[in-house]
Design a protein around this motif. Structure first.
Motif, mmCIF file in Angstrom:
data_model
loop_
_atom_site.group_PDB
_atom_site.id
_atom_site.type_symbol
_atom_site.label_atom_id
_atom_site.label_comp_id
_atom_site.label_asym_id
_atom_site.label_seq_id
_atom_site.Cartn_x
_atom_site.Cartn_y
_atom_site.Cartn_z
ATOM 1 N N TRP A 88 100.784 68.352 -10.961
ATOM 2 C CA TRP A 88 99.752 67.640 -10.188
ATOM 3 C C TRP A 88 98.401 67.669 -10.883
ATOM 4 C CZ3 TRP A 88 95.422 70.363 -8.742
ATOM 5 C CH2 TRP A 88 95.530 71.752 -8.694
ATOM 6 N N LYS A 89 98.148 68.721 -11.695
ATOM 7 C CA LYS A 89 96.819 68.870 -12.307
ATOM 8 C C LYS A 89 96.506 67.709 -13.246
ATOM 9 C CE LYS A 89 96.941 73.901 -12.330
ATOM 10 N NZ LYS A 89 98.377 74.130 -12.499
ATOM 11 N N ASP A 90 97.572 67.068 -13.770
ATOM 12 C CA ASP A 90 97.349 65.995 -14.741
ATOM 13 C C ASP A 90 97.087 64.640 -14.078
ATOM 14 O OD1 ASP A 90 97.837 67.806 -16.768
ATOM 15 O OD2 ASP A 90 100.002 67.456 -16.690
ATOM 16 N N ARG A 91 97.419 64.500 -12.803
ATOM 17 C CA ARG A 91 97.397 63.172 -12.177
ATOM 18 C C ARG A 91 95.970 62.646 -11.931
ATOM 19 N NH1 ARG A 91 96.479 59.069 -10.462
ATOM 20 N NH2 ARG A 91 97.598 57.703 -9.010
ATOM 21 N N PHE A 92 95.065 63.549 -11.518
ATOM 22 C CA PHE A 92 93.744 63.050 -11.107
ATOM 23 C C PHE A 92 92.607 63.576 -11.999
ATOM 24 C CE2 PHE A 92 96.316 62.547 -7.212
ATOM 25 C CZ PHE A 92 96.122 61.191 -7.013
ATOM 26 N N LEU A 93 92.951 63.845 -13.266
ATOM 27 C CA LEU A 93 91.947 64.397 -14.188
ATOM 28 C C LEU A 93 90.681 63.531 -14.242
ATOM 29 C CD1 LEU A 93 93.929 65.609 -17.337
ATOM 30 C CD2 LEU A 93 92.627 67.005 -15.718
ATOM 31 N N ASP A 94 90.859 62.213 -14.389
ATOM 32 C CA ASP A 94 89.698 61.317 -14.474
ATOM 33 C C ASP A 94 88.915 61.309 -13.163
ATOM 34 O OD1 ASP A 94 90.476 60.693 -16.968
ATOM 35 O OD2 ASP A 94 91.257 58.699 -16.497
ATOM 36 N N ALA A 95 89.659 61.393 -12.060
ATOM 37 C CA ALA A 95 89.002 61.364 -10.749
ATOM 38 C C ALA A 95 88.126 62.605 -10.550
ATOM 39 C CB ALA A 95 90.054 61.269 -9.638
ATOM 40 N N TYR A 96 88.598 63.773 -11.024
ATOM 41 C CA TYR A 96 87.772 64.986 -10.923
ATOM 42 C C TYR A 96 86.486 64.806 -11.725
ATOM 43 C CZ TYR A 96 91.742 67.717 -9.043
ATOM 44 O OH TYR A 96 92.770 68.200 -8.286
ATOM 45 N N ASP A 97 86.606 64.227 -12.910
ATOM 46 C CA ASP A 97 85.394 63.992 -13.724
ATOM 47 C C ASP A 97 84.429 63.074 -12.973
ATOM 48 O OD1 ASP A 97 86.287 65.500 -15.829
ATOM 49 O OD2 ASP A 97 86.797 63.812 -17.132
ATOM 50 N N ARG A 98 84.956 61.988 -12.443
ATOM 51 C CA ARG A 98 84.095 60.987 -11.808
ATOM 52 C C ARG A 98 83.419 61.503 -10.550
ATOM 53 N NH1 ARG A 98 87.645 55.482 -11.904
ATOM 54 N NH2 ARG A 98 87.388 54.993 -14.087
ATOM 55 N N GLU A 99 84.166 62.335 -9.753
ATOM 56 C CA GLU A 99 83.549 62.805 -8.504
ATOM 57 C C GLU A 99 82.352 63.700 -8.812
ATOM 58 O OE1 GLU A 99 86.035 65.289 -5.945
ATOM 59 O OE2 GLU A 99 86.479 66.666 -7.592
ATOM 60 N N LEU A 100 82.491 64.562 -9.820
ATOM 61 C CA LEU A 100 81.377 65.464 -10.131
ATOM 62 C C LEU A 100 80.228 64.720 -10.817
ATOM 63 C CD1 LEU A 100 83.190 68.754 -11.124
ATOM 64 C CD2 LEU A 100 81.586 68.438 -9.252
ATOM 65 N N GLN A 101 80.585 63.739 -11.656
ATOM 66 C CA GLN A 101 79.523 62.946 -12.289
ATOM 67 C C GLN A 101 78.744 62.184 -11.218
ATOM 68 O OE1 GLN A 101 78.831 62.888 -15.936
ATOM 69 N NE2 GLN A 101 76.988 62.437 -14.759
ATOM 70 N N ASP A 102 79.476 61.639 -10.236
ATOM 71 C CA ASP A 102 78.826 60.886 -9.158
ATOM 72 C C ASP A 102 77.943 61.805 -8.311
ATOM 73 O OD1 ASP A 102 78.334 58.532 -7.597
ATOM 74 O OD2 ASP A 102 79.634 59.374 -6.049
#
Ligand code: NAP
Length: 346
Positions: free
Chosen positions: A272-286
């Motif tokens: 599961w850790k690989d599925r939303f890698l980009d989303a984790y980046d984007r939420e914190l950047q936002d």
């Protein structure tokens, strides 16, 4: 302006967020860390070569004048105390799910934020920042499929360990669907029901697996959500929205397609850790960008954390009763009306 961030809880996701803020993202700096296990906090400072102070506990970290914002990444039962202290100190708060382990705890946080009069809190429901879900949302908002009528979705993990219990299928697993689906269709839940299909022989003796949760929204959309945490074949997130004029479906994860030995195939993620890698980046950047540009985080709110807790409670009740259970939220405070709740545009 660089946001000076203190991290409370340097376990798996705490270290992941430290890594992404330090190495991948812009506009934030980790200046403070704490953990119940102070050795773990010191190890995180060394691992990422942080110029950060190790604090003995969340209270002293939050009180530090050097800290503008906190990341709450400790274990769930400790979240409420840190979030409340953060709000009281007027600090920005990014809190991993759950916001609090009870609906009452989430409501206390909502009330504290309302009293403060400005949004400080963002909850780590990262799926809203996944480009696939954002494409679904855009299609629904633009009425590409007309009025949405039904949603079919699935949350499948290859396996879970023995400590995973039947209610965790709701509180740890379905919780992400609970958040992203009401955001997707811009509607609140009305009732929930849980059914148990034939049990897989791969589940432990105390676990009901799979489960099928039916959620009905206030507007009448019927959602069928399958939770299957010993599916064996991979980590697989599916979501299909059926509307009056057509159907939209979450894109499959891009993966090499192969033709070999008489077969045509693609790989499926296992972790599961690989599925939303980009989303984790984007939420914190936002989180960091929104604070800089608007003075308030614009992601999932404390009220969204409360919705998730109330809905999860109703689902756990429905697991036992087998009946439709009502989801009763009460009135949404003015502070959360008309909030954008966005991710990064795709
Ligand atoms: P973890 O590896 O167990 O890390 C939790 C850390 O917090 C551990 O180092 C733990 O110390 C520490 N801790 C416990 N109580 C604390 C307290 N009172 N003050 C400060 N630190 C404390 O767990 P994790 O996987 O990182 O998960 C952390 C949180 O993130 C959970 O709420 C989880 O649900 C959430 N999460 C969200 C996602 C997502 O997809 N959004 C993914 C993973 C996790 P000890 O090890 O010494 O107990």
């Amino acid at each position: 302006m660089t946001l000076k961030i203190g991290v409370i809880g340097t376990g798996a996701i705490g270290r992941e967020h430290i890594r992404r803020i330090t190495n991948n993202l812009s506009g934030g700096k980790i200046v403070a860390v704490t953990d119940v296990n102070s050795e773990a906090a010191k190890a995180a400072v060394e691992q990422f070569q942080l110029d950060a102070e190790v604090y003995p506990d969340d209270k002293t970290l939050i009180a530090s004048e050097n800290v503008d914002a906190i990341l709450v990444t400790s274990w769930g039962p400790a979240h409420q105390q840190s979030v409340m202290a953060g709000i009281e100190a007027g600090k920005y708060v990014f809190c991993e799910k759950p916001l609090a382990t009870t609906a009452e705890g989430c409501m206390e946080i909502v009330q504290a934020e309302v009293k403060h009069g400005r949004r400080l809190v963002q909850v780590g429901f990262m799926r809203r920042y996944d480009s696939g879900y954002q494409q679904l949302k855009e299609a629904i908002d633009n009425r590409f499929i007309g009025e949405p009528l039904m949603i079919r979705c699935a949350h499948r993990n290859p396996e879970v360990n023995d400590s995973y219990t039947t209610d965790m299928a709701i509180t740890d697993t379905l919780i992400h669907e609970i958040d992203v689906l009401h955001w997707l269709v811009n509607d609140d839940y009305k009732s929930v029901q849980v059914a148990y299909p034939k049990k897989t022989r791969h589940a432990s003796s105390h676990l009901r697996d799979p489960q099928v949760v039916t959620l009905e929204t206030q507007g009448g959309i019927l959602i069928n959500a399958e939770i299957f945490v010993n599916c064996k074949y991979g980590y697989d997130i599916q979501c299909e929205v059926i509307g009056e004029e057509g159907i939209v479906k979450l894109p499959e994860v891009a993966s090499l397609q192969y033709r070999k030995n008489g077969q045509l195939g693609t790989h499926i993620l296992m972790d599961w850790k690989d599925r939303f890698l980009d989303a984790y980046d984007r939420e914190l950047q936002d989180f960091m960008d929104s604070i800089r540009t608007t003075g308030e985080p614009q992601g999932p709110t404390a009220w969204d954390g409360y919705i998730a807790a109330v809905t999860a409670d109703a689902c756990v009740k429905a697991q036992d009763s087998g009946q439709h259970e009502a989801v009763e939220l009460g009135e949404k405070p003015e502070l959360y009306r008309g909030t954008v709740n966005r991710g990064v545009q795709v």
